[in-house]
Design an enzyme around this catalytic site. Structure first.
Site, PDB file in Angstrom:
ATOM      1  N   ASN A  17      -7.733  -5.886   2.786  1.00 37.59           N
ATOM      2  CA  ASN A  17      -6.540  -5.087   3.052  1.00 37.59           C
ATOM      3  C   ASN A  17      -7.017  -3.656   3.252  1.00 37.59           C
ATOM      4  O   ASN A  17      -7.314  -2.941   2.297  1.00 37.59           O
ATOM      5  CB  ASN A  17      -5.600  -5.203   1.862  1.00 37.59           C
ATOM      6  CG  ASN A  17      -4.188  -4.721   2.103  1.00 37.59           C
ATOM      7  OD1 ASN A  17      -3.401  -4.621   1.172  1.00 37.59           O
ATOM      8  ND2 ASN A  17      -3.821  -4.445   3.343  1.00 37.59           N
ATOM      9  N   ASN A  68       2.629   2.432   6.399  1.00 34.22           N
ATOM     10  CA  ASN A  68       2.228   1.190   7.043  1.00 34.22           C
ATOM     11  C   ASN A  68       1.775   1.452   8.479  1.00 34.22           C
ATOM     12  O   ASN A  68       1.959   2.555   9.008  1.00 34.22           O
ATOM     13  CB  ASN A  68       3.393   0.196   7.029  1.00 34.22           C
ATOM     14  CG  ASN A  68       3.801  -0.183   5.622  1.00 34.22           C
ATOM     15  OD1 ASN A  68       2.959  -0.519   4.796  1.00 34.22           O
ATOM     16  ND2 ASN A  68       5.097  -0.121   5.337  1.00 34.22           N
ATOM     17  N   CYS A  77       0.942  -0.177  -3.053  1.00 34.44           N
ATOM     18  CA  CYS A  77       0.002  -1.156  -2.526  1.00 34.44           C
ATOM     19  C   CYS A  77      -1.079  -1.377  -3.576  1.00 34.44           C
ATOM     20  O   CYS A  77      -1.817  -0.461  -3.916  1.00 34.44           O
ATOM     21  CB  CYS A  77      -0.624  -0.670  -1.218  1.00 34.44           C
ATOM     22  SG  CYS A  77      -1.916  -1.751  -0.577  1.00 34.44           S
ATOM     23  N   GLY A  78      -1.141  -2.603  -4.095  1.00 32.81           N
ATOM     24  CA  GLY A  78      -2.105  -2.893  -5.156  1.00 32.81           C
ATOM     25  C   GLY A  78      -3.544  -2.812  -4.708  1.00 32.81           C
ATOM     26  O   GLY A  78      -4.421  -2.355  -5.454  1.00 32.81           O
ATOM     27  N   ASN A 185       7.984  -2.884  -4.525  1.00 28.74           N
ATOM     28  CA  ASN A 185       8.383  -3.217  -3.166  1.00 28.74           C
ATOM     29  C   ASN A 185       8.763  -4.691  -3.139  1.00 28.74           C
ATOM     30  O   ASN A 185       8.312  -5.484  -3.966  1.00 28.74           O
ATOM     31  CB  ASN A 185       7.275  -2.886  -2.155  1.00 28.74           C
ATOM     32  CG  ASN A 185       5.948  -3.491  -2.526  1.00 28.74           C
ATOM     33  OD1 ASN A 185       5.801  -4.175  -3.535  1.00 28.74           O
ATOM     34  ND2 ASN A 185       4.937  -3.252  -1.716  1.00 28.74           N
ATOM     35  N   HIS A 187       9.357  -8.692  -2.380  1.00 32.07           N
ATOM     36  CA  HIS A 187       8.571  -9.843  -1.935  1.00 32.07           C
ATOM     37  C   HIS A 187       9.392 -11.119  -2.011  1.00 32.07           C
ATOM     38  O   HIS A 187      10.141 -11.335  -2.975  1.00 32.07           O
ATOM     39  CB  HIS A 187       7.318 -10.009  -2.804  1.00 32.07           C
ATOM     40  CG  HIS A 187       6.342  -8.896  -2.666  1.00 32.07           C
ATOM     41  ND1 HIS A 187       5.348  -8.888  -1.709  1.00 32.07           N
ATOM     42  CD2 HIS A 187       6.223  -7.727  -3.345  1.00 32.07           C
ATOM     43  CE1 HIS A 187       4.653  -7.766  -1.817  1.00 32.07           C
ATOM     44  NE2 HIS A 187       5.164  -7.039  -2.802  1.00 32.07           N
ATOM     45  N   GLU A 239       3.250  -8.798   5.847  1.00 34.25           N
ATOM     46  CA  GLU A 239       3.749  -7.554   5.264  1.00 34.25           C
ATOM     47  C   GLU A 239       4.695  -6.844   6.217  1.00 34.25           C
ATOM     48  O   GLU A 239       4.407  -6.722   7.416  1.00 34.25           O
ATOM     49  CB  GLU A 239       2.574  -6.623   4.920  1.00 34.25           C
ATOM     50  CG  GLU A 239       1.710  -7.117   3.773  1.00 34.25           C
ATOM     51  CD  GLU A 239       0.861  -6.009   3.198  1.00 34.25           C
ATOM     52  OE1 GLU A 239       1.428  -4.971   2.792  1.00 34.25           O
ATOM     53  OE2 GLU A 239      -0.367  -6.169   3.150  1.00 34.25           O
ATOM     54  N   CYS A 248      -2.738  -8.678  -0.072  1.00 36.81           N
ATOM     55  CA  CYS A 248      -1.658  -7.791  -0.518  1.00 36.81           C
ATOM     56  C   CYS A 248      -1.621  -7.850  -2.040  1.00 36.81           C
ATOM     57  O   CYS A 248      -1.323  -8.907  -2.611  1.00 36.81           O
ATOM     58  CB  CYS A 248      -0.321  -8.227   0.070  1.00 36.81           C
ATOM     59  SG  CYS A 248       1.087  -7.250  -0.508  1.00 36.81           S
ATOM     60  N   GLY A 251       1.829  -8.288  -3.493  1.00 33.68           N
ATOM     61  CA  GLY A 251       2.239  -9.640  -3.137  1.00 33.68           C
ATOM     62  C   GLY A 251       1.591 -10.689  -4.014  1.00 33.68           C
ATOM     63  O   GLY A 251       2.222 -11.684  -4.397  1.00 33.68           O
TER      64      GLY A 251
END
Length: 305
Positions: A17, A68, A77-78, A185, A187, A239, A248, A251
């Site tokens: 990612n 994004n 964002c992890g 966010n 999911h 995404e 993600c 995610g």
């Protein structure tokens, strides 16, 4: 005529990612949304899933501002935040191996692990508590097929009255079972049969229809999960704003929580993504999700914007 200095950047990735990282602790970037669009292009730009700016914060050690690939701003964002930890440590912006990063989804705590060369190799992130109330994710339950609703007792007796767990959604005329979780966010987690080759699953065809479905007023990130066993899950992700990505982090966290809620895995599992593996733990006593995985620098450079 003297050349105007370009923007210095670092290309990094967490399990594939990938983002463009810029130190904005001493500088400002005008119109970062457009910069994200231009530089994320994999043919005419640097190529990435988006742009992450590292800024000063009055709440934490640093602030992560992310965009994004389509220019829309993301909350969290992890995979990206692990690379922020590596960036600030490797570049001498901090000498701490426990770092706090403020995001639009709140302050996150990173535990950095260094290798023999003294640089960060992996990071463990306290991702906070999962959000399960439909309205807070958000999910418009009117967009689901006959939302059955339920109450679930999750942590220390706390009752969630309107979760979206194993509900039916109709996408392009086909019914899917979906569980929704927010990690800052939104999911939607969908399960694939074991006999499907997940690498050949046509995510590019169905992903956009999930993303823009009427049940998801702020669009949605969609994880397609294949349960291998209680401790291993295969995952592909679409995404919002970026399309399919190789990994993600939020995610993966949401998928672990969803799969636990559906009784299909333990509270610690390894998520196998196209870009690599992520270890996720849901500490139910704390109601906290932990994400652990790699952070890599690809290259540094300077680009005109």
């Amino acid at each position: 005529m003297k050349r105007r200095p370009g923007m210095k950047f670092t290309k990094m990735h967490g399990a594939g990612n990938d983002y463009i990282y810029v130190d904005c602790t001493q500088s400002v970037i005008d119109n970062p949304s457009q910069v994200a669009i231009d530089l994320s292009d994999r043919h005419f730009g640097i190529g990435s899933d988006g742009l992450i700016l590292i800024k000063n914060s009055d709440k934490a050690d640093f602030f992560m501002e992310m965009y994004n690939a389509d220019g829309s701003q993301g909350q969290m964002c992890g995979n990206g935040i692990r690379c922020v930890g590596k960036f600030v440590y490797d570049n001498g912006l901090t000498d701490k191996t426990t770092v706090t990063i403020d995001t639009l989804a709140g302050v996150k705590i990173l535990e950095l692990k260094t290798g023999a060369d003294g640089k960060v190799e992996t990071a463990r992130v306290n991702m906070g508590a999962p959000i399960l109330e439909a309205a807070q994710i958000p999910v418009d339950t009117k967009g689901l097929k006959e939302y059955k609703g339920c109450e679930i007792e999750t942590i220390a007796g706390k009752v969630v009255k309107t979760p979206v767990v194993d509900e039916t959604i109709v996408v392009e005329g086909k019914e899917y079972k979906v569980t929704a979780v927010s990690m800052g966010n939104p999911h939607a987690i969908v399960y694939l049969d074991k006999d499907i080759d997940i690498k050949k699953f046509e995510i590019e065809k169905i992903g956009p229809f999930f993303e823009n479905h009427k049940a998801f007023p702020e669009r949605i990130n969609t994880e397609f999960i294949q349960v291998v066993d209680k401790n291993n899950l295969n995952m592909r992700v679409w995404e919002r704003g970026s399309g399919e990505t190789l990994a993600c982090g939020t995610g993966a966290c949401a998928s672990l929580v969803a799969t636990v809620l559906n009784g299909m895995c333990d509270t610690t599992a390894t998520l196998h993504l196209l870009g690599g593996d992520l270890k996720i733990t849901w500490d139910k006593d704390e109601n906290t999700v932990y994400l652990e995985g790699p952070a890599k620098t690809v290259f540094t450079g300077e680009v005109d914007i």
